[in-house]
Design an enzyme around this catalytic site. Structure first.
Site, PDB file in Angstrom:
ATOM      1  N   ARG A   1     -42.487 -76.935  43.654  1.00 52.99           N
ATOM      2  CA  ARG A   1     -42.079 -77.503  44.960  1.00 52.99           C
ATOM      3  C   ARG A   1     -43.268 -77.824  45.828  1.00 52.99           C
ATOM      4  O   ARG A   1     -43.137 -78.462  46.882  1.00 52.99           O
ATOM      5  CB  ARG A   1     -41.158 -76.525  45.691  1.00 52.99           C
ATOM      6  CG  ARG A   1     -39.813 -76.286  45.047  1.00 52.99           C
ATOM      7  CD  ARG A   1     -39.031 -75.221  45.800  1.00 52.99           C
ATOM      8  NE  ARG A   1     -38.639 -75.716  47.104  1.00 52.99           N
ATOM      9  CZ  ARG A   1     -37.466 -76.311  47.354  1.00 52.99           C
ATOM     10  NH1 ARG A   1     -36.609 -76.476  46.373  1.00 52.99           N
ATOM     11  NH2 ARG A   1     -37.159 -76.749  48.541  1.00 52.99           N
TER      12      ARG A   1
ATOM     13  N   ASN B   1     -40.905 -74.497  55.688  1.00 53.98           N
ATOM     14  CA  ASN B   1     -40.678 -75.667  54.847  1.00 53.98           C
ATOM     15  C   ASN B   1     -39.973 -76.686  55.716  1.00 53.98           C
ATOM     16  O   ASN B   1     -38.976 -76.373  56.356  1.00 53.98           O
ATOM     17  CB  ASN B   1     -39.788 -75.286  53.654  1.00 53.98           C
ATOM     18  CG  ASN B   1     -39.477 -76.498  52.784  1.00 53.98           C
ATOM     19  OD1 ASN B   1     -40.223 -77.478  52.786  1.00 53.98           O
ATOM     20  ND2 ASN B   1     -38.382 -76.453  52.064  1.00 53.98           N
ATOM     21  N   GLY B   2     -40.509 -77.901  55.800  1.00 50.02           N
ATOM     22  CA  GLY B   2     -39.839 -78.948  56.582  1.00 50.02           C
ATOM     23  C   GLY B   2     -40.820 -79.636  57.523  1.00 50.02           C
ATOM     24  O   GLY B   2     -42.031 -79.589  57.338  1.00 50.02           O
TER      25      GLY B   2
ATOM     26  N   LYS C   1     -37.497 -98.527  34.493  1.00 50.83           N
ATOM     27  CA  LYS C   1     -36.942 -97.183  34.225  1.00 50.83           C
ATOM     28  C   LYS C   1     -36.454 -97.089  32.781  1.00 50.83           C
ATOM     29  O   LYS C   1     -36.717 -96.130  32.075  1.00 50.83           O
ATOM     30  CB  LYS C   1     -35.819 -96.885  35.214  1.00 50.83           C
ATOM     31  CG  LYS C   1     -36.308 -96.558  36.600  1.00 50.83           C
ATOM     32  CD  LYS C   1     -36.904 -95.173  36.637  1.00 50.83           C
ATOM     33  CE  LYS C   1     -38.167 -94.910  37.357  1.00 50.83           C
ATOM     34  NZ  LYS C   1     -39.218 -95.826  37.555  1.00 50.83           N
TER      35      LYS C   1
ATOM     36  N   LYS D   1     -48.190 -88.919  34.652  1.00 52.95           N
ATOM     37  CA  LYS D   1     -47.647 -89.022  36.014  1.00 52.95           C
ATOM     38  C   LYS D   1     -48.617 -89.758  36.931  1.00 52.95           C
ATOM     39  O   LYS D   1     -48.221 -90.481  37.812  1.00 52.95           O
ATOM     40  CB  LYS D   1     -47.360 -87.630  36.590  1.00 52.95           C
ATOM     41  CG  LYS D   1     -46.713 -87.626  37.966  1.00 52.95           C
ATOM     42  CD  LYS D   1     -45.421 -88.416  37.981  1.00 52.95           C
ATOM     43  CE  LYS D   1     -44.813 -88.541  39.358  1.00 52.95           C
ATOM     44  NZ  LYS D   1     -43.694 -89.530  39.379  1.00 52.95           N
TER      45      LYS D   1
ATOM     46  N   GLU E   1     -37.385-102.896  38.770  1.00 50.97           N
ATOM     47  CA  GLU E   1     -37.461-101.426  38.706  1.00 50.97           C
ATOM     48  C   GLU E   1     -36.441-100.876  37.722  1.00 50.97           C
ATOM     49  O   GLU E   1     -36.735 -99.962  36.946  1.00 50.97           O
ATOM     50  CB  GLU E   1     -37.263-100.834  40.101  1.00 50.97           C
ATOM     51  CG  GLU E   1     -37.118 -99.327  40.150  1.00 50.97           C
ATOM     52  CD  GLU E   1     -38.317 -98.550  39.600  1.00 50.97           C
ATOM     53  OE1 GLU E   1     -39.366 -99.176  39.302  1.00 50.97           O
ATOM     54  OE2 GLU E   1     -38.193 -97.325  39.435  1.00 50.97           O
TER      55      GLU E   1
ATOM     56  N   TRP F   1     -46.439 -78.040  50.150  1.00 48.59           N
ATOM     57  CA  TRP F   1     -46.509 -79.476  49.883  1.00 48.59           C
ATOM     58  C   TRP F   1     -46.850 -80.082  51.242  1.00 48.59           C
ATOM     59  O   TRP F   1     -46.001 -80.167  52.128  1.00 48.59           O
ATOM     60  CB  TRP F   1     -45.200 -80.018  49.350  1.00 48.59           C
ATOM     61  CG  TRP F   1     -45.273 -81.475  49.021  1.00 48.59           C
ATOM     62  CD1 TRP F   1     -44.810 -82.528  49.756  1.00 48.59           C
ATOM     63  CD2 TRP F   1     -45.885 -82.060  47.872  1.00 48.59           C
ATOM     64  NE1 TRP F   1     -45.098 -83.715  49.148  1.00 48.59           N
ATOM     65  CE2 TRP F   1     -45.757 -83.466  47.985  1.00 48.59           C
ATOM     66  CE3 TRP F   1     -46.523 -81.556  46.759  1.00 48.59           C
ATOM     67  CZ2 TRP F   1     -46.243 -84.357  47.033  1.00 48.59           C
ATOM     68  CZ3 TRP F   1     -47.000 -82.436  45.801  1.00 48.59           C
ATOM     69  CH2 TRP F   1     -46.865 -83.810  45.948  1.00 48.59           C
TER      70      TRP F   1
ATOM     71  N   CYS G   1     -41.594 -77.304  50.240  1.00 52.25           N
ATOM     72  CA  CYS G   1     -42.491 -76.193  49.904  1.00 52.25           C
ATOM     73  C   CYS G   1     -41.681 -75.101  49.231  1.00 52.25           C
ATOM     74  O   CYS G   1     -40.468 -75.073  49.302  1.00 52.25           O
ATOM     75  CB  CYS G   1     -43.124 -75.645  51.180  1.00 52.25           C
ATOM     76  SG  CYS G   1     -43.966 -76.899  52.145  1.00 52.25           S
TER      77      CYS G   1
ATOM     78  N   HIS H   1     -34.623-121.443  33.722  1.00 61.26           N
ATOM     79  CA  HIS H   1     -35.908-122.089  33.415  1.00 61.26           C
ATOM     80  C   HIS H   1     -36.519-121.530  32.129  1.00 61.26           C
ATOM     81  O   HIS H   1     -37.727-121.525  31.966  1.00 61.26           O
ATOM     82  CB  HIS H   1     -36.869-121.906  34.600  1.00 61.26           C
ATOM     83  CG  HIS H   1     -36.380-122.546  35.840  1.00 61.26           C
ATOM     84  ND1 HIS H   1     -36.417-123.897  36.064  1.00 61.26           N
ATOM     85  CD2 HIS H   1     -35.756-122.013  36.922  1.00 61.26           C
ATOM     86  CE1 HIS H   1     -35.878-124.187  37.239  1.00 61.26           C
ATOM     87  NE2 HIS H   1     -35.472-123.050  37.778  1.00 61.26           N
TER      88      HIS H   1
ATOM     89  N   GLU I   1     -39.399 -97.083  30.308  1.00 60.29           N
ATOM     90  CA  GLU I   1     -40.335 -95.941  30.260  1.00 60.29           C
ATOM     91  C   GLU I   1     -39.673 -94.638  29.842  1.00 60.29           C
ATOM     92  O   GLU I   1     -40.365 -93.729  29.390  1.00 60.29           O
ATOM     93  CB  GLU I   1     -41.091 -95.773  31.567  1.00 60.29           C
ATOM     94  CG  GLU I   1     -40.286 -95.426  32.779  1.00 60.29           C
ATOM     95  CD  GLU I   1     -41.190 -95.227  33.998  1.00 60.29           C
ATOM     96  OE1 GLU I   1     -42.336 -94.786  33.838  1.00 60.29           O
ATOM     97  OE2 GLU I   1     -40.734 -95.515  35.107  1.00 60.29           O
TER      98      GLU I   1
HETATM   99  C1  AGP Z   1     -43.059 -95.346  37.607  1.00 60.26           C
HETATM  100  O1  AGP Z   1     -41.860 -94.735  37.112  1.00 60.26           O
HETATM  101  C2  AGP Z   1     -44.259 -95.029  36.739  1.00 60.26           C
HETATM  102  N1  AGP Z   1     -44.441 -93.634  36.661  1.00 60.26           N
HETATM  103  C3  AGP Z   1     -45.485 -95.825  37.157  1.00 60.26           C
HETATM  104  O2  AGP Z   1     -45.154 -97.202  37.125  1.00 60.26           O
HETATM  105  C4  AGP Z   1     -46.056 -95.513  38.553  1.00 60.26           C
HETATM  106  O3  AGP Z   1     -45.206 -96.012  39.552  1.00 60.26           O
HETATM  107  C5  AGP Z   1     -47.417 -96.202  38.685  1.00 60.26           C
HETATM  108  O4  AGP Z   1     -48.267 -95.679  37.692  1.00 60.26           O
HETATM  109  C6  AGP Z   1     -48.060 -96.006  40.056  1.00 60.26           C
HETATM  110  O5  AGP Z   1     -48.276 -94.652  40.293  1.00 60.26           O
HETATM  111  P1  AGP Z   1     -48.637 -94.204  41.796  1.00 60.26           P
HETATM  112  O6  AGP Z   1     -47.447 -94.545  42.637  1.00 60.26           O
HETATM  113  O7  AGP Z   1     -48.889 -92.729  41.713  1.00 60.26           O
HETATM  114  O8  AGP Z   1     -49.842 -94.965  42.227  1.00 60.26           O
END
Ligand code: AGP
Length: 623
Positions: free
Chosen positions: A33, A107-108, A496, A618, A492, A81, A2, A515, A499
């Protein structure tokens, strides 16, 4: 995580600001935050005056314009938060106590708030909110009232010595205009020093518009500020000192804690994200204590199948969970991409537990899949980082991650927190079903408790991986290989890079290469390989080392992530990054970190906006 601000000032000829302006400006800079709710309390005319509203800071400002506060030179402010209790006006901070004469913000996570609350309720205290903070406020109010000295600092000291967990608490009382007291344990707090005024903030961005002289406070310290002085003592009552420094960041980078991007800041937040997600989920005897789950323990114990629903990075967290939960609980775990799940007429019924994983809690694909599964009679549990968001609200139970707001589009700390939460869920299920002995559960939780420090160790050694990234700025394709829990890590790592650096990258199960995909390997093709621990009893390690040899024999540039002490990879890795030893199932919490740093550094070197990558959002709230 927070946002917190405190202020004690004097009306001087050239100070054109009162408490409210300082608090609102500070909260505006700290809103990253936490933005579930905001509130302020000021001391004026012999009373505490508080305003608080759910939602963004603008809602609070509107509230104050409709119900103005009296002028004041002492106050505290908070952006929330949510952890305990959803985002609402009543759960917003400040929380009042001592008949409205005391205001507290926090906060915590206070781990033992339930026991303290029960004792206070017995004492006749009535609570308005669901928060752990109101419990701390009530305890402080009771302690202060019972004191002869009416010393707010000492009352706070007595109070915090009864609290367990992570907390930064700020308090102000009508009896003490011009005084703000604060205490910190495992949660940030910085003191700002002005001329005839002093400040407190969860970080320097809380007061950077008014002073750049700051004092970093240490663990278990209590600070008292007045307009012209400050004092610091330990929780033991002895005098203490903080570390003075001058803030040389501009305001914008201050919000990122001095890091060049939110993504990098959030990578470095990961020790805390894992630690905070573990907090309060097991007791001193090592028994899992998921009181927050609202699914009947008996029902949970009898599920016959788990289906994980998620997208993107969150789906990779689910893939890690599959290995751990199937090993510990002997329950089949299917990991489904949410957007595929409901279009294939999946087999789901009352004995199925749906575990959705979502940082935002708003991903439409996952929400629709959860709704579909509920219609089939399944029980639904949400692992989510955003308190009060849609998916947890529509689920039967929720296990919140406590990573704090994740601002960068590319998920990092939420990913590690999600994996941690799935381990916690798996251990809880194993405890309910009797698959693991209590000693085994305690040992695994102990291993998890060591992870934050091991992540920090990796972060402290980031130079090599950063240098590798800079040397590969022109790479056009990178492959990632892993086996077992290393496979989701490879996926993953590839995501990264895709994206944020816009480089074609692909993750493979290492055993799959021969394969077909091995045809991709030609001279100089960069290939990351996540190598499992050589201490494992299975042959995983030797098989992955063979995979490294296979690609190296075809000209690949092998970039190896391996466990400290594993000399066997030296002969085959052009680049080797070692992560601390840890049990195989927990390794994703460590092996992921260098891959995050690699992608972040490479994207930065290429001059891309790592926080807001092109084409992405996001939270994907459309199907
Ligand atoms: C991950 O870096 C991306 N931003 C994306 O794959 C994300 O994980 C996915 O859209 C799921 O989002 P969520 O966890 O908010 O459901």
């Amino acid at each position: 995580m927070c946002g917190i601000v405190g202020y004690a000032g004097t009306a001087t000829k050239d100070s054109d600001h009162g408490a409210l302006e300082v608090l609102i400006e500070g909260l505006r800079r700290l809103e990253y935050r936490g933005y579930d709710s905001a509130g302020v309390a000021v001391v004026a005319d012999g009373a505490i005056h508080a305003r608080k509203k759910a939602g963004k800071l603008a809602n609070l400002e509107n509230e104050i314009s409709e119900n103005p506060l009296p002028a004041s030179l002492t106050g505290i402010g908070h952006t929330r938060w949510a952890t305990h209790g959803g985002p609402s006006d009543v759960n917003a901070h400040p929380h009042l106590a001592d008949n409205g004469n005391l205001a507290v913000i926090h906060n915590g996570i206070i781990e033992n708030f339930a026991e303290i609350k029960a004792l206070l309720v017995k004492d006749g205290v009535e609570f308005l909110s669901e928060t752990d903070t109101e419990v701390a406020a009530a305890l402080l109010g009771k302690t202060y009232r019972e004191q002869d000295t009416k010393d707010l600092t000492q009352a706070l000291r007595t109070t915090v010595n009864q609290l367990e967990g992570a907390f930064t608490l700020l308090a102000t009382h009508k009896d003490h205009p011009g005084v703000v007291v604060a205490a910190r344990r495992n949660s940030p707090l910085v003191l700002g020093l002005g001329e005839g005024e002093n400040f407190l903030g969860s970080d320097v961005s809380g007061f950077i518009d008014f002073t750049r002289r700051a004092v970093e406070l240490g663990q278990d310290q209590i600070v008292t500020i007045t307009p012209d002085q400050h004092s610091i003592i330990g929780f033991d009552g002895n005098p203490a000192a903080g570390k003075e420094f001058t803030v040389d960041w501009d305001a914008a980078s201050a919000e990122k804690g001095g890091f060049p991007s939110f993504m990098e800041k959030e990578i470095y937040d990961q020790p805390a994200a894992v630690a905070d997600t573990l907090l309060g989920r097991s007791d001193a005897e090592g028994r899992m204590t998921l009181d927050e789950l609202r699914i009947d323990a008996e029902e949970l114990a009898n599920v016959t199948k788990i289906v994980v629903l998620a997208c993107g990075t969150s789906a990779y967290a689910g893939s890690v969970a599959k290995y751990a939960i199937e090993k510990w609980c002997r329950i089949p775990v299917e990991v489904e991409l949410s957007h595929e799940f409901r279009y294939r007429e999946p087999i789901v019924d009352e004995s199925t537990l749906i575990v959705s994983i979502s940082q935002s809690g708003e991903t439409m694909d996952t929400l629709m899949a959860v709704r579909y599964a509920k219609e089939q009679g399944a029980k639904t549990l949400s692992i989510c980082n955003t308190n009060g968001s849609t998916i947890p609200r529509e689920s039967d139970a929720v296990l919140y991650t406590h990573a704090g707001p994740e601002i960068a589009v590319a998920s990092t700390k939420a990913f590690l927190a999600q994996i941690t939460a799935t381990y916690i869920l798996g251990l809880y299920l194993a405890q309910l079903r009797g698959n693991l002995f209590s000693g085994q559960i305690k040992d695994i939780m102990a291993d998890l408790g060591k992870i934050p420090a091991k992540i920090q160790d990796i972060l402290d050694r980031s130079d090599d991986i950063r240098e590798l990234a800079r040397s590969m700025a022109e790479a056009s394709s990178v492959l990632f290989l892993g086996r077992h829990v290393g496979y989701p890590v490879a996926m993953e790592g590839a995501l990264k890079l895709k994206e944020i650096a816009y480089i074609h990258a692909e993750g493979f199960a290492a055993g799959e290469l021969k394969h077909g995909p091995i045809a991709l390997i030609d001279e100089g093709q960069p290939v990351f390989v996540v190598v499992p621990s050589p201490r494992g009893r299975d042959s995983l390690h030797s098989k992955v080392v063979s995979n490294i040899q296979e690609v190296r024999a075809r000209g690949a540039k092998t970039l190896v992530i391996a466990e400290e002490g594993d000399e066997s990879v030296q002969a085959y890795g052009e680049f080797v990054f070692y992560v601390p030893e840890t049990p195989t199932l927990l390794m994703p919490l460590l092996a992921t970190v260098p891959l995050q740093l690699f992608a972040c550094e490479l994207a930065t070197v290429k001059g891309y906006d790592v926080d807001q990558p092109r084409n992405l959002a996001k939270s994907v709230t459309v199907e």
